[in-house]
Design a protein around this motif. Structure first.
Motif, PDB file in Angstrom:
ATOM      1  N   PRO A  36     -11.047   4.009   1.567  1.00  0.00           N
ATOM      2  CA  PRO A  36     -10.727   2.337   2.160  1.00  0.00           C
ATOM      3  C   PRO A  36      -9.336   2.178   2.803  1.00  0.00           C
ATOM      4  O   PRO A  36      -9.183   1.459   3.795  1.00  0.00           O
ATOM      5  N   ASP A  37      -8.400   3.049   2.475  1.00  0.00           N
ATOM      6  CA  ASP A  37      -7.057   2.897   3.228  1.00  0.00           C
ATOM      7  C   ASP A  37      -7.261   3.349   4.641  1.00  0.00           C
ATOM      8  O   ASP A  37      -6.682   2.506   5.474  1.00  0.00           O
ATOM      9  N   GLU A  38      -7.729   4.627   4.645  1.00  0.00           N
ATOM     10  CA  GLU A  38      -8.010   4.940   6.112  1.00  0.00           C
ATOM     11  C   GLU A  38      -9.035   3.984   6.938  1.00  0.00           C
ATOM     12  O   GLU A  38      -8.640   3.710   8.273  1.00  0.00           O
ATOM     13  N   ALA A  39     -10.025   3.512   6.167  1.00  0.00           N
ATOM     14  CA  ALA A  39     -10.937   2.626   6.714  1.00  0.00           C
ATOM     15  C   ALA A  39      -9.935   1.211   7.347  1.00  0.00           C
ATOM     16  O   ALA A  39     -10.171   1.012   8.479  1.00  0.00           O
ATOM     17  N   VAL A  40      -8.999   0.744   6.600  1.00  0.00           N
ATOM     18  CA  VAL A  40      -8.188  -0.387   7.154  1.00  0.00           C
ATOM     19  C   VAL A  40      -7.561  -0.157   8.115  1.00  0.00           C
ATOM     20  O   VAL A  40      -7.403  -0.737   9.361  1.00  0.00           O
TER      21      VAL A  40
END
Length: 632
Positions: free
Chosen positions: A254-258
């Motif tokens: 999710p961090d990379e997605a954000v």
């Protein structure tokens, strides 16, 4: 004496204007500082000369006019102010700079380009075109430095670019690359286009990692560095960041997605897909980063199960690949309303309010969502959920149907064509040259529009075809006892009116060709070898139309029928040359906004049944071998 001083001053001014930039045959341009130093020195010499003139004034006697002129001519030759050999006037500083800039840009000598642009701006400050070129040159030098393994120089150049354009997307993206030690593949022109096509196809594979989209993003940023402001590439860059984010969510990152969704918002601050992706990441809901037919299948399955959270996620992915798709936007609105009603039934009123609010984001005037919000505010019991099926099939009557379906067309099965690039055109006449085209997700009628379907349209709307208005043979003559044959004797305007009534539209030429030949550039819908048994063309000997769908073996890669033969089909596009068209064909005289493109060939044709074959006609043509199908 006064005459001499005035003449000398003009000579000095001319000498400054004709200052030779290229000293002793050198090709390098002098810097702005050198030019200023030279000018200052000449001004000091001028002041000394003026003082000397004043001291000599008492002793110098006025010269006869003829002598003065002869003396000035000699001085003019001595200091180089006379016309250049051949009688041509000397170029000005700015003209020499412009000439050099073009040569250096072609050679991609970015350091020299920057120097020349800065000198030109010193002479002509505020020139918007030159300022844009200076920005692009710094970005290009940064990309080149990355390729050469010099990230420090790359950072310096990208920062210089940001001083010129603080919100420059290309420079900001370039700064990210040195931080990740990812050298840019500083390709140009056709190489970049080909690289983009290849990297997009790779990244779009179901078995590929999210990082593959990073390669796509890098290529697009290079294209934008050379051609800033390219709207199509900016849209692709936004979509690539979204796809990177969705894939990262699916992989549990999710961090990379954000990060990727935020990068997308820098490009399009109000991007609904990016905002929705951030919501998914915050909720910890991984996206099912499916594509094409898989997305369509997932949508139908999740809708049937009334799994509204999944439905919403799938619709948002479809809208990433096909932004502006009115049908999918309507479905997204309905899904949010249905999810909200489900949450009300579960007693989760706050989350229900959020869903109804999201529904209004998709459709600001949505009456159902507004009514639900009002009911919650007034604590009025909400009506039971109304489930919308994800097709054009009419829904059971309810007090507030969601959404209002367009007038349905009986048995009008449609096939989803996935987003992506394909090779359009061939080496044959006006089909030249073969070129790559990106087409978003769309649905196309599996079959050509039949007489039965057109008869319903006429009955419900009162439409009179243009052929009938002109006293020509009516479509009804050819439809007698042939309800399942394709409708003919319809003009482009008649076909367009039908598609609009059905809540659809005519296909673009690119959409039609992709649906017919797929992504492997086949010559016929079924492959590259002609087979008379797979199409109603001249060799079949039918001498007329056959019922739609009579040649299932001739289906396209996506399952679309009759894309070769039976009837030629109207498209929405004007007959125009492809990019890079070399000319030399007789049909080129019809290019322009005069004739609409017809595709597929009919029962009377042979060569025109190839997937790439192009023909055209006036919008008022009504023939017995021309029909149509619709898309949405």
């Amino acid at each position: 004496m006064g005459v001499w001083i005035a003449k000398d001053t003009k000579l000095r001014e001319r000498r400054e204007r004709n200052f030779v930039i290229f000293m002793e045959g050198e090709k390098k341009m002098k810097t702005t500082a050198s030019l200023k130093e030279w000018t200052k020195k000449r001004e000091e010499e001028g002041r000394e000369l003026a003082a000397s003139d004043k001291r000599k004034q008492a002793r110098l006697k006025p010269l006869p006019v003829l002598a003065i002129l002869l003396t000035l001519a000699a001085i003019s030759v001595f200091i180089g102010c006379a016309p250049e050999p051949g009688g041509l006037p000397a170029l000005t500083v700015e003209e020499r700079l412009a000439q050099s800039l073009n040569e250096l840009w072609e050679n991609e000598d970015w350091k020299e380009v920057i120097g020349v642009v800065e000198q030109t701006l010193a002479i002509n400050p505020g020139n918007a075109d030159l300022i844009e070129k200076l920005y692009a040159a710094h970005v290009n030098l940064g990309l080149k430095s990355l390729l050469e393994g010099n990230p420090d120089e790359a950072v310096a150049q990208f920062n210089s670019a940001l001083k010129i354009k603080p919100d420059g997307a290309e420079a900001l993206a370039g700064l990210v690359q040195p931080a990740t030690s990812t050298p840019s593949q500083a390709l140009t022109g056709e190489q970049l286009e080909q690289r983009l096509h290849e990297s997009w196809a790779v990244a779009n594979g179901d078995d590929k990692r999210a990082e593959e989209w990073g390669e796509v993003i890098g290529v697009i940023e290079q294209i934008l560095a050379v051609n800033p402001g390219n709207a199509d590439m900016i849209e692709k860059l936004y979509a690539a960041h979204i796809n990177y984010g969705l894939k990262s969510l699916a992989e549990g990152d999710p961090d990379e997605a954000v990060t990727q969704f935020n990068n997308a918002l820098k490009i399009k601050p109000d991007g609904a897909e990016a905002l929705a992706g951030l919501d998914q990441a915050a909720a910890g809901t991984p996206s099912q980063a499916l594509t094409g037919e898989q997305l369509e299948q997932r949508l139908h399955e999740s809708w049937a199960e009334e799994d509204w959270a999944t439905v919403i996620g799938v619709l948002e992915q479809i809208l990433v690949a096909s932004p502006g798709n009115a049908d999918m936007t309507e479905k997204l609105y309905a899904a949010h309303v249905n999810y909200g009603r489900q949450l009300v039934g579960e007693g989760n009123l706050e989350e229900a309010k959020a869903e109804f609010t999201r529904a209004l984001d998709a459709k600001p005037d949505g009456g159902e969502a507004m009514a639900e919000l009002n009911a919650l505010t007034g604590e009025t019991p909400s009506p039971p959920p109304v489930v919308l099926a994800p097709t054009a099939t009419p829904q059971p009557p309810t007090a507030t149907p969601i959404p209002p379906a367009p007038p349905p067309v009986a048995d009008a099965a449609m096939i989803a064509i996935p987003a992506g690039e394909f090779t359009m055109g061939s080496d044959h006449e006006v089909e030249r040259p073969p070129h790559s085209v990106f087409v978003g997700v769309f649905e196309i009628d599996k079959l050509e529009v039949s007489n039965q379907e057109f008869e319903r349209f006429v009955r419900e709307t009162g439409h009179v075809t243009e052929a009938e208005k002109a006293g020509d043979t009516s479509w009804r003559y050819y439809a007698k006892n042939k309800p399942q044959h394709p409708v003919v004797k319809v003009t482009w305007n008649d076909a367009n009116a039908f598609c609009q009534w059905a809540g659809k539209r005519l296909p673009t030429e690119a959409e039609w060709e992709k649906a017919a030949r797929g992504a492997d550039a086949r010559s016929y819908p079924w492959g590259n070898q002609w087979d008379a048994a797979k199409a109603n063309a001249r060799e079949a000997g039918n001498r007329g139309t056959t019922a739609v769908g009579s040649f299932p073996a001739g289906a396209s890669p996506y399952g679309v029928l009759d894309m070769a033969g039976n009837v030629s089909e109207w498209t929405s596009d004007w007959f125009q040359p492809y990019p890079g068209y070399p000319g030399g064909d007789g049909d080129a005289q019809y290019f322009g906004e005069k004739f609409r493109v017809i595709r597929g060939g009919g029962w009377f044709d042979q060569d025109l049944v190839r997937t790439t074959a192009r023909s055209s006609s006036s919008v008022t043509l009504a023939n017995d071998d021309v029909g149509f199908r619709c898309v949405r």
